[in-house]
Design a protein around this motif. Structure first.
Motif, PDB file in Angstrom:
ATOM      1  N   LYS A 106       0.776  -1.204  -0.108  1.00  0.00           N
ATOM      2  CA  LYS A 106      -0.082  -0.157   0.040  1.00  0.00           C
ATOM      3  C   LYS A 106       0.969   1.237  -0.105  1.00  0.00           C
ATOM      4  O   LYS A 106       0.731   2.252  -0.804  1.00  0.00           O
ATOM      5  CB  LYS A 106      -0.852  -0.113   1.246  1.00  0.00           C
ATOM      6  CG  LYS A 106      -1.913  -1.151   1.259  1.00  0.00           C
ATOM      7  CD  LYS A 106      -3.144  -0.815   0.762  1.00  0.00           C
ATOM      8  CE  LYS A 106      -4.355  -1.578   0.932  1.00  0.00           C
ATOM      9  NZ  LYS A 106      -5.446  -1.368   0.031  1.00  0.00           N
ATOM     10  N   VAL A 107       1.885   1.320   0.810  1.00  0.00           N
ATOM     11  CA  VAL A 107       2.572   2.643   0.808  1.00  0.00           C
ATOM     12  C   VAL A 107       3.532   2.840  -0.328  1.00  0.00           C
ATOM     13  O   VAL A 107       3.697   4.161  -1.076  1.00  0.00           O
ATOM     14  CB  VAL A 107       3.471   2.467   2.342  1.00  0.00           C
ATOM     15  CG1 VAL A 107       4.777   3.374   2.213  1.00  0.00           C
ATOM     16  CG2 VAL A 107       2.925   2.335   3.512  1.00  0.00           C
ATOM     17  N   SER A 108       3.947   1.683  -0.791  1.00  0.00           N
ATOM     18  CA  SER A 108       4.494   1.882  -2.080  1.00  0.00           C
ATOM     19  C   SER A 108       3.802   2.357  -3.129  1.00  0.00           C
ATOM     20  O   SER A 108       4.202   3.173  -4.030  1.00  0.00           O
ATOM     21  CB  SER A 108       5.196   0.454  -2.486  1.00  0.00           C
ATOM     22  OG  SER A 108       6.083  -0.136  -1.804  1.00  0.00           O
ATOM     23  N   GLU A 109       2.622   2.020  -3.275  1.00  0.00           N
ATOM     24  CA  GLU A 109       1.612   2.310  -4.154  1.00  0.00           C
ATOM     25  C   GLU A 109       1.317   3.773  -4.063  1.00  0.00           C
ATOM     26  O   GLU A 109       1.239   4.578  -5.188  1.00  0.00           O
ATOM     27  CB  GLU A 109       0.229   1.730  -4.066  1.00  0.00           C
ATOM     28  CG  GLU A 109      -0.795   1.822  -4.932  1.00  0.00           C
ATOM     29  CD  GLU A 109      -2.106   1.146  -4.682  1.00  0.00           C
ATOM     30  OE1 GLU A 109      -3.071   1.705  -4.572  1.00  0.00           O
ATOM     31  OE2 GLU A 109      -1.950  -0.076  -4.104  1.00  0.00           O
ATOM     32  N   PHE A 110       1.334   4.348  -2.939  1.00  0.00           N
ATOM     33  CA  PHE A 110       1.120   5.733  -2.426  1.00  0.00           C
ATOM     34  C   PHE A 110       2.568   6.590  -2.680  1.00  0.00           C
ATOM     35  O   PHE A 110       2.581   7.751  -2.410  1.00  0.00           O
ATOM     36  CB  PHE A 110       0.536   6.006  -1.047  1.00  0.00           C
ATOM     37  CG  PHE A 110      -0.648   5.427  -0.816  1.00  0.00           C
ATOM     38  CD1 PHE A 110      -1.494   5.207  -1.865  1.00  0.00           C
ATOM     39  CD2 PHE A 110      -1.139   4.816   0.552  1.00  0.00           C
ATOM     40  CE1 PHE A 110      -2.771   4.434  -1.769  1.00  0.00           C
ATOM     41  CE2 PHE A 110      -2.197   4.194   0.640  1.00  0.00           C
ATOM     42  CZ  PHE A 110      -3.111   4.128  -0.408  1.00  0.00           C
ATOM     43  N   GLY A 111       3.561   5.800  -2.815  1.00  0.00           N
ATOM     44  CA  GLY A 111       4.943   6.585  -2.938  1.00  0.00           C
ATOM     45  C   GLY A 111       5.384   7.151  -1.612  1.00  0.00           C
ATOM     46  O   GLY A 111       6.301   8.153  -1.510  1.00  0.00           O
ATOM     47  N   GLY A 112       5.214   6.390  -0.774  1.00  0.00           N
ATOM     48  CA  GLY A 112       5.549   6.760   0.714  1.00  0.00           C
ATOM     49  C   GLY A 112       6.485   5.894   1.256  1.00  0.00           C
ATOM     50  O   GLY A 112       7.204   4.840   0.396  1.00  0.00           O
ATOM     51  N   HIS A 113       7.281   6.231   2.571  1.00  0.00           N
ATOM     52  CA  HIS A 113       7.969   5.090   3.230  1.00  0.00           C
ATOM     53  C   HIS A 113       7.271   4.582   4.348  1.00  0.00           C
ATOM     54  O   HIS A 113       6.274   4.961   4.820  1.00  0.00           O
ATOM     55  CB  HIS A 113       9.057   6.040   3.765  1.00  0.00           C
ATOM     56  CG  HIS A 113       8.760   6.726   5.087  1.00  0.00           C
ATOM     57  ND1 HIS A 113       8.296   8.127   4.775  1.00  0.00           N
ATOM     58  CD2 HIS A 113       8.930   6.562   6.206  1.00  0.00           C
ATOM     59  CE1 HIS A 113       8.358   8.703   6.086  1.00  0.00           C
ATOM     60  NE2 HIS A 113       8.416   7.551   6.961  1.00  0.00           N
ATOM     61  N   LEU A 114       7.986   3.244   4.639  1.00  0.00           N
ATOM     62  CA  LEU A 114       7.464   2.608   5.755  1.00  0.00           C
ATOM     63  C   LEU A 114       8.652   2.237   6.870  1.00  0.00           C
ATOM     64  O   LEU A 114       9.790   1.769   6.476  1.00  0.00           O
ATOM     65  CB  LEU A 114       7.039   1.207   5.159  1.00  0.00           C
ATOM     66  CG  LEU A 114       6.488   0.407   6.255  1.00  0.00           C
ATOM     67  CD1 LEU A 114       5.376   0.734   7.008  1.00  0.00           C
ATOM     68  CD2 LEU A 114       6.276  -1.342   5.878  1.00  0.00           C
ATOM     69  N   LEU A 115       8.204   2.658   8.031  1.00  0.00           N
ATOM     70  CA  LEU A 115       9.048   2.310   9.234  1.00  0.00           C
ATOM     71  C   LEU A 115       8.530   1.378   9.806  1.00  0.00           C
ATOM     72  O   LEU A 115       7.294   1.336  10.376  1.00  0.00           O
ATOM     73  CB  LEU A 115       9.370   3.393  10.029  1.00  0.00           C
ATOM     74  CG  LEU A 115      10.104   3.459  11.326  1.00  0.00           C
ATOM     75  CD1 LEU A 115      11.759   2.992  11.232  1.00  0.00           C
ATOM     76  CD2 LEU A 115       9.979   4.649  12.057  1.00  0.00           C
ATOM     77  N   VAL A 116       9.181   0.213  10.347  1.00  0.00           N
ATOM     78  CA  VAL A 116       8.622  -0.693  11.394  1.00  0.00           C
ATOM     79  C   VAL A 116       9.598  -0.553  12.598  1.00  0.00           C
ATOM     80  O   VAL A 116      10.765  -0.911  12.602  1.00  0.00           O
ATOM     81  CB  VAL A 116       8.442  -2.057  10.826  1.00  0.00           C
ATOM     82  CG1 VAL A 116       7.962  -3.233  11.853  1.00  0.00           C
ATOM     83  CG2 VAL A 116       7.730  -2.061   9.406  1.00  0.00           C
ATOM     84  N   ASP A 117       9.073  -0.422  13.648  1.00  0.00           N
ATOM     85  CA  ASP A 117       9.592  -0.400  15.131  1.00  0.00           C
ATOM     86  C   ASP A 117       9.694  -1.891  15.530  1.00  0.00           C
ATOM     87  O   ASP A 117       8.925  -2.524  15.787  1.00  0.00           O
ATOM     88  CB  ASP A 117       8.856   0.418  16.147  1.00  0.00           C
ATOM     89  CG  ASP A 117       9.293   0.620  17.329  1.00  0.00           C
ATOM     90  OD1 ASP A 117       9.961  -0.531  17.825  1.00  0.00           O
ATOM     91  OD2 ASP A 117       8.947   1.521  18.123  1.00  0.00           O
ATOM     92  N   GLU A 118      10.984  -2.431  15.446  1.00  0.00           N
ATOM     93  CA  GLU A 118      11.111  -3.592  16.027  1.00  0.00           C
ATOM     94  C   GLU A 118      11.904  -3.742  17.629  1.00  0.00           C
ATOM     95  O   GLU A 118      12.656  -4.731  17.658  1.00  0.00           O
ATOM     96  CB  GLU A 118      12.001  -4.425  15.137  1.00  0.00           C
ATOM     97  CG  GLU A 118      11.152  -4.511  13.848  1.00  0.00           C
ATOM     98  CD  GLU A 118      11.720  -5.574  12.686  1.00  0.00           C
ATOM     99  OE1 GLU A 118      10.863  -5.655  11.658  1.00  0.00           O
ATOM    100  OE2 GLU A 118      12.863  -5.884  12.736  1.00  0.00           O
ATOM    101  N   ILE A 119      11.775  -2.601  18.037  1.00  0.00           N
ATOM    102  CA  ILE A 119      12.706  -2.572  19.299  1.00  0.00           C
ATOM    103  C   ILE A 119      12.166  -3.766  20.493  1.00  0.00           C
ATOM    104  O   ILE A 119      13.244  -4.089  21.124  1.00  0.00           O
ATOM    105  CB  ILE A 119      12.232  -1.114  20.033  1.00  0.00           C
ATOM    106  CG1 ILE A 119      12.471   0.021  19.359  1.00  0.00           C
ATOM    107  CG2 ILE A 119      12.465  -1.079  21.416  1.00  0.00           C
ATOM    108  CD1 ILE A 119      11.853   1.234  19.475  1.00  0.00           C
ATOM    109  N   TYR A 120      11.121  -4.406  20.343  1.00  0.00           N
ATOM    110  CA  TYR A 120      10.807  -5.300  21.172  1.00  0.00           C
ATOM    111  C   TYR A 120      11.035  -6.698  20.622  1.00  0.00           C
ATOM    112  O   TYR A 120      10.561  -7.841  20.873  1.00  0.00           O
ATOM    113  CB  TYR A 120       9.479  -5.276  21.635  1.00  0.00           C
ATOM    114  CG  TYR A 120       9.171  -4.021  22.664  1.00  0.00           C
ATOM    115  CD1 TYR A 120       9.355  -4.135  24.136  1.00  0.00           C
ATOM    116  CD2 TYR A 120       8.885  -2.872  22.195  1.00  0.00           C
ATOM    117  CE1 TYR A 120       9.370  -3.190  24.958  1.00  0.00           C
ATOM    118  CE2 TYR A 120       8.514  -1.977  22.857  1.00  0.00           C
ATOM    119  CZ  TYR A 120       8.992  -1.974  24.508  1.00  0.00           C
ATOM    120  OH  TYR A 120       8.904  -0.814  25.179  1.00  0.00           O
TER     121      TYR A 120
END
Length: 388
Positions: free
Chosen positions: A194-208
């Protein structure tokens, strides 16, 4: 004399409500009261002894000067090897930016990918500092309501309704603070599409990451090299005060991230970095696994106990060390309820208003960061408080 004025961004940043609870809890403790702390996201573990000793050795050997801005080369290699051995993902060390805590990584991320005036979509509830890092960049968070019966997952089918020309990206977390929810690999894959389709970036917080009890323990980096991932030594490795984290960036963002790291913080603590190299050893992983099992046992005690006292958990709490509880059956003001519970029964909890807006007054976060005996005692006290 003209009154001094703080920058307007300061007014936009909300203080943690839990700090009021914590301050009062410490005051009660200083008066000799037995306070059970279920409010702070820090277990009763410290760094594994071998890791701490490595930090001491670094000091004794004079390894206290600056490292390169993006981190100690041997630490970056160790993190890279960790992704390959544990998650079967190839991440070149050059893509890993070692930071002063995950907070440093999130601040760097906001500066790297979000322009002033833009917004980033986040689920409501979520970790509050993320919103504040964006304010520092002149940007804002757009919180999207989630539902407990859907595991507090942002409905990706409605993402287009919240995305416009000013939207820069989507920030997710798994396992989540405050809910303990774990996102599936298929969910992250769909989010990336979805984010790629919109031309945006995706951040995933994997702190845990690593603290998963049900569901898959994987990295979003297995889905695409263009996803940003933030991680930390604070939680799985129990190195909170060492202040060390990292950000994995795509190849095309390395130069920009390096430049920002040089200017924002010069380098992370050298002593903490030398200690962290030792963390990626079989004996340390073995100890961390024992601790994970301990946390899971605590989780089950709390889940069962909350059900018994009439505060059933409606959303999955499959990771991290948090359970997000709907207390609307006993109060319509979680903050006041938390403060009264603390005064009467000396149990400290975090009110939901720290994490979101929608229905935040209904929720309380429990952190199972003390032993099972203390958790049982806390449940007894809460039951007595509710009965009164």
């Amino acid at each position: 004399m003209e009154k001094h004025k703080l920058a307007t961004r300061v007014e936009q940043i909300s203080p943690f409500q839990v700090m009021e609870v914590l301050a009062r809890a410490k005051q009660l403790q200083s008066q000799g009261e037995d306070v059970i702390h279920l409010e702070v996201g820090e277990p009763d573990f410290v760094a594994v002894e071998a890791v701490a000793n490595a930090g001491v050795e670094a000091i004794q050997q004079g390894k206290t000067g600056y490292t390169s801005a993006t981190g100690l080369p041997e630490l970056k290699r160790a993190i890279s090897d960790y992704y390959l051995s544990r998650y079967q993902v190839t991440v070149s060390p050059e893509r890993i930016i070692v930071t002063p805590g995950a907070s440093g990584a999130l601040l760097l991320m906001a500066s790297l990918m979000v322009n002033a005036g833009e917004e980033v979509v986040m689920p409501d509830p979520c970790y509050p500092c993320n919103r504040h890092f964006l304010i520092q960049a002149g940007a804002t968070a757009k919180l999207v309501e989630t539902k407990p019966e859907e595991g507090f997952e942002l409905d990706l089918n409605t993402l287009s309704d919240h995305w416009d020309k000013n939207t820069s990206g989507l920030w997710l977390a798994s396992p989540s603070n405050p809910t303990g929810a774990v996102l599936s690999k298929s969910y992250i894959s769909q989010a990336w599409e979805k984010v790629s389709e919109f031309g945006g970036h995706l951040l995933v917080d994997e702190i845990y990451q690593g603290l998963v009890y049900e569901g898959d323990d994987f990295s979003a980096l297995s889905i695409s090299d263009d996803i940003f991932v933030v991680n930390s030594f604070s939680k799985y490795f129990a190195m909170t005060g060492w202040r060390l984290g990292w950000l994995v960036v795509p190849e095309w963002a390395i130069e920009g991230a390096t430049k920002l790291a040089q200017n924002l913080f010069i380098a992370a603590s050298s002593v903490a970095q030398y200690a962290a190299v030792r963390a990626f050893s079989p004996d340390v992983f073995a100890e961390c696994e024992v601790r994970r099992q301990t946390l899971n046992a605590r989780r089950l005690v709390l889940l069962e106990g909350l059900e018994v006292i009439g505060l059933p958990v409606v959303a999955p709490a499959h990771g991290a060390f948090y359970i997000y509880v709907d207390v609307s059956s006993v109060t319509q003001d979680a903050m006041t309820w938390c403060l009264e519970l603390l005064e009467q029964e000396k149990v400290a909890l975090t009110p939901g208003a720290d994490f979101g807006v929608k229905d935040a007054h209904k929720y309380v976060r429990f952190a199972y960061t003390c032993d099972e005996q203390r958790l049982q005692k806390a449940l007894e006290r809460i039951a007595r408080f509710m009965a009164s």
